[in-house]
Scaffold this active site. Structure first.
Site, PDB file in Angstrom:
ATOM      1  N   ASP A  98      18.563  25.778 -20.861  1.00  0.00           N
ATOM      2  CA  ASP A  98      17.108  25.675 -20.853  1.00  0.00           C
ATOM      3  C   ASP A  98      16.573  25.180 -19.505  1.00  0.00           C
ATOM      4  O   ASP A  98      15.952  25.947 -18.768  1.00  0.00           O
ATOM      5  CB  ASP A  98      16.619  24.788 -21.989  1.00  0.00           C
ATOM      6  CG  ASP A  98      15.109  24.891 -22.153  1.00  0.00           C
ATOM      7  OD1 ASP A  98      14.560  25.967 -21.842  1.00  0.00           O
ATOM      8  OD2 ASP A  98      14.471  23.917 -22.583  1.00  0.00           O
ATOM      9  N   CYS A 152      13.838  47.941 -24.040  1.00  0.00           N
ATOM     10  CA  CYS A 152      13.664  48.147 -25.471  1.00  0.00           C
ATOM     11  C   CYS A 152      13.163  49.563 -25.744  1.00  0.00           C
ATOM     12  O   CYS A 152      12.873  50.331 -24.824  1.00  0.00           O
ATOM     13  CB  CYS A 152      12.702  47.113 -26.033  1.00  0.00           C
ATOM     14  SG  CYS A 152      11.009  47.279 -25.415  1.00  0.00           S
ATOM     15  N   CYS A 158       5.090  44.787 -30.549  1.00  0.00           N
ATOM     16  CA  CYS A 158       4.881  43.394 -30.140  1.00  0.00           C
ATOM     17  C   CYS A 158       3.537  43.238 -29.437  1.00  0.00           C
ATOM     18  O   CYS A 158       2.822  42.248 -29.637  1.00  0.00           O
ATOM     19  CB  CYS A 158       6.018  42.915 -29.248  1.00  0.00           C
ATOM     20  SG  CYS A 158       6.267  43.868 -27.732  1.00  0.00           S
ATOM     21  N   CYS A 177      -0.792  33.239 -24.651  1.00  0.00           N
ATOM     22  CA  CYS A 177       0.369  33.196 -25.541  1.00  0.00           C
ATOM     23  C   CYS A 177       0.270  32.008 -26.496  1.00  0.00           C
ATOM     24  O   CYS A 177       0.196  30.853 -26.066  1.00  0.00           O
ATOM     25  CB  CYS A 177       1.649  33.104 -24.716  1.00  0.00           C
ATOM     26  SG  CYS A 177       3.154  32.877 -25.691  1.00  0.00           S
ATOM     27  N   CYS A 212       9.509  43.341 -34.243  1.00  0.00           N
ATOM     28  CA  CYS A 212      10.380  44.125 -33.357  1.00  0.00           C
ATOM     29  C   CYS A 212      11.419  44.904 -34.159  1.00  0.00           C
ATOM     30  O   CYS A 212      12.176  44.309 -34.938  1.00  0.00           O
ATOM     31  CB  CYS A 212      11.076  43.207 -32.365  1.00  0.00           C
ATOM     32  SG  CYS A 212      12.227  44.056 -31.255  1.00  0.00           S
TER      33      CYS A 212
END
Length: 270
Positions: A98, A152, A158, A177, A212
């Site tokens: 992270d 993708c 999405c 977001c 998705c």
């Protein structure tokens, strides 16, 4: 170190999904305090994946990645064990999870581990978008995997489903977001408050992942820590304690309590 020995030592540490990429050039690194941990003469990055999906995570009021045990601790322990085993054959091996100077999705693609979705997430065949990414940086020159340039399917679900319309032309606008906004510590604007309500989660947002098609019929994780009974929902009373054991702990309880009050004003204790 030969590829076979690398795999054996990673497997011994409980890591079975990995790829190897060259160390990114300085200009591609992220500026963070962890950058100082990169070993001198770093040549290779071992990118490790830790899937976390299980059917138990389907319902709740927080993002699915936060329902399981804090991945910072879980992934960190696996990577630290791997570094111990790898360093036995010589060289320096440093783990990152992270808080990493290395762009995680980008390096995972370079390591040939999957493809990228319009929502910016890494997609793998077995686990869709439901995996955490960790890295081990080493001064050893390892055999690199073939870089992936796949994307993708491009269905656009999405983009359509995103409550803030944050996914546009393959880029994410953080100011729109919901997951970014409901993690902010400051007071939210009326527009931001409405976005939290539209998202419906106290922490994070899973809408783009749930719609998705790459996340249909994916495999359940085999990582024991992520198979333990999850905490799928939080309450006004449980939030202060859960920040000690879940991935949202780094923000403290205030953002979650604020979001909870927006979503469930009638149930909050004053």
């Amino acid at each position: 170190m030969q590829r076979k020995e690398l795999a054996e030592r990673l497997n011994q540490a409980g890591i079975f999904l990995f790829g190897v990429a060259p160390m990114p050039a300085e200009e591609f690194l992220l500026q963070c305090r962890a950058k100082s941990k990169i070993p001198e003469g770093a040549k290779s990055v071992i990118v490790c994946l830790f899937p976390y999906y299980s059917p138990e995570l389907e319902q709740g009021n927080i993002s699915q990645y936060a329902m399981v045990e804090d991945y910072h601790k879980v992934v960190g322990s696996y990577l630290s064990r791997a570094c111990e085993l790898l360093s036995q054959v010589g060289g320096k091996f440093v783990p990152f999870v992270d808080n990493s100077p290395i762009p995680e999705v980008s390096i995972a693609l370079q390591a040939g581990l999957g493809k990228q979705g319009k929502n910016g997430l890494l997609i793998t065949k077995q686990y869709g978008t439901y995996q955490f990414i960790g890295e081990i940086v080493t001064d050893q020159l390892l055999e690199y995997d073939v870089s992936s340039k796949a994307f993708c399917c491009g269905c656009g679900r999405c983009e359509t489903a995103c409550p803030g319309k944050a996914i546009q032309h393959g880029k994410i606008r953080l100011e729109q977001c919901a997951s970014h906004i409901n993690q902010l510590k400051r007071d939210l604007t009326e527009q931001e408050q409405q976005l939290v309500k539209d998202c419906g989660l106290v922490w994070g947002c899973d809408i783009c992942q749930k719609v998705c098609p790459h996340n249909q019929n994916i495999q359940t994780t085999t990582i024991p820590e992520f198979l333990r009974p999850p905490v799928c929902s939080v309450s006004w009373e449980t939030i202060p304690k859960l920040v000690q054991t879940r991935a949202f702990g780094f923000r403290g309880p205030k953002p979650l309590l604020r979001n909870y009050q927006l979503l469930y004003p009638e149930s909050c204790i004053k």
